[in-house]
Design an enzyme around this catalytic site. Sequence first.
Site, PDB file in Angstrom:
ATOM      1  N   SER A  26      47.308  31.596  42.118  1.00 45.37           N
ATOM      2  CA  SER A  26      46.203  31.082  42.937  1.00 45.37           C
ATOM      3  C   SER A  26      45.171  32.189  43.114  1.00 45.37           C
ATOM      4  CB  SER A  26      46.689  30.683  44.338  1.00 45.37           C
ATOM      5  OG  SER A  26      47.754  29.765  44.257  1.00 45.37           O
ATOM      6  N   ASN A  44      40.984  37.235  46.207  1.00 45.59           N
ATOM      7  CA  ASN A  44      42.316  37.786  45.936  1.00 45.59           C
ATOM      8  C   ASN A  44      43.045  36.911  44.924  1.00 45.59           C
ATOM      9  OD1 ASN A  44      44.691  39.417  46.356  1.00 45.59           O
ATOM     10  ND2 ASN A  44      45.540  37.758  47.598  1.00 45.59           N
ATOM     11  N   HIS A  81      46.878  35.803  43.721  1.00 45.51           N
ATOM     12  CA  HIS A  81      48.245  35.810  44.243  1.00 45.51           C
ATOM     13  C   HIS A  81      49.158  35.046  43.275  1.00 45.51           C
ATOM     14  CE1 HIS A  81      51.391  36.131  47.240  1.00 45.51           C
ATOM     15  NE2 HIS A  81      51.697  34.873  46.950  1.00 45.51           N
TER      16      HIS A  81
HETATM   17  C1  GAR Z   1      49.570  40.352  39.930  1.00 44.66           C
HETATM   18  O1  GAR Z   1      50.625  39.508  39.556  1.00 44.66           O
HETATM   19  C2  GAR Z   1      48.871  39.821  41.169  1.00 44.66           C
HETATM   20  O2  GAR Z   1      48.810  38.419  41.203  1.00 44.66           O
HETATM   21  C3  GAR Z   1      49.774  40.347  42.250  1.00 44.66           C
HETATM   22  O3  GAR Z   1      50.078  41.653  41.847  1.00 44.66           O
HETATM   23  C4  GAR Z   1      50.108  41.699  40.423  1.00 44.66           C
HETATM   24  C5  GAR Z   1      49.240  42.843  39.960  1.00 44.66           C
HETATM   25  O4  GAR Z   1      49.362  43.051  38.585  1.00 44.66           O
HETATM   26  N1  GAR Z   1      49.134  40.319  43.525  1.00 44.66           N
HETATM   27  C6  GAR Z   1      49.799  40.114  44.671  1.00 44.66           C
HETATM   28  O5  GAR Z   1      50.996  39.952  44.732  1.00 44.66           O
HETATM   29  C7  GAR Z   1      48.931  40.101  45.929  1.00 44.66           C
HETATM   30  N2  GAR Z   1      49.651  39.590  47.016  1.00 44.66           N
HETATM   31  P1  GAR Z   1      48.328  43.957  37.827  1.00 44.66           P
HETATM   32  O6  GAR Z   1      48.257  45.279  38.600  1.00 44.66           O
HETATM   33  O7  GAR Z   1      48.932  44.153  36.469  1.00 44.66           O
HETATM   34  O8  GAR Z   1      47.009  43.262  37.785  1.00 44.66           O
END
Ligand code: GAR
Length: 201
Positions: free
Chosen positions: A133, A104, A106
């Site tokens: 992370s 994952n 984050h």
């Molecule tokens: C990213 O910033 C990722 O780190 C976060 O969602 C966003 C997705 O962006 N993930 C979380 O918050 C998981 N808990 P994307 O759809 O443009 O890749």
Amino acid sequence: MKGVILISGSGSNLQSIIDNTAKIDLDIQAVISNKEEAFGLKRAKIENIPTHVLNHTQFPTREAFDQQLSQIIDQYNPDIIILAGFMRILTAGFTRKYVGKILNIHPSLLPKFQGLNTHQRALDAGENEHGVSIHFVTDELDGGPIIAQSRIQVLTNDTAESLAKRVLTEEHKLFPKVIHCFAQGRLSLKDNHVILDNQCL
Ligand code: GAR
């Protein structure tokens, strides 16, 4: 290496992985979203990657959703399951089934700021540093063993949006590298500890 990617939104991380598939030796078998409107589904379709939508609101329980999700994933028999902005809490039954295979990303320097709104919370806490992370997924929410982090400085005029933008830039660089390490067999999870050859990053 065969991979399945789970998303919920824009899919910019998915795009950075797609753009690096040749380099990182990854064959993306399918993209699964819990949201029909996720822009990442369009990105996958452009690349002719099979897509699935599994609307979580149509399942009576988390267990029922995860069971169906697991059935779809198992059709592809993937070596890796990549959570790239997948905004659902997974049940312990699910995470245990795939332990050592699910990664994952984050948007915070875990263990700081687990959960949502990480950029605003980092600002509110007066952090000088923020970042991203990547961790193995276990049944502890945002709490699995950390594989890699990338840091940025928080600037005095930063907003949640400006922070998110700079963190995303780091995400797009770091995630493909980590997936490559995994594909090369230089990253694994053993007894809840990360085994990583740092030279592969
Ligand atoms: C990213 O910033 C990722 O780190 C976060 O969602 C966003 C997705 O962006 N993930 C979380 O918050 C998981 N808990 P994307 O759809 O443009 O890749």
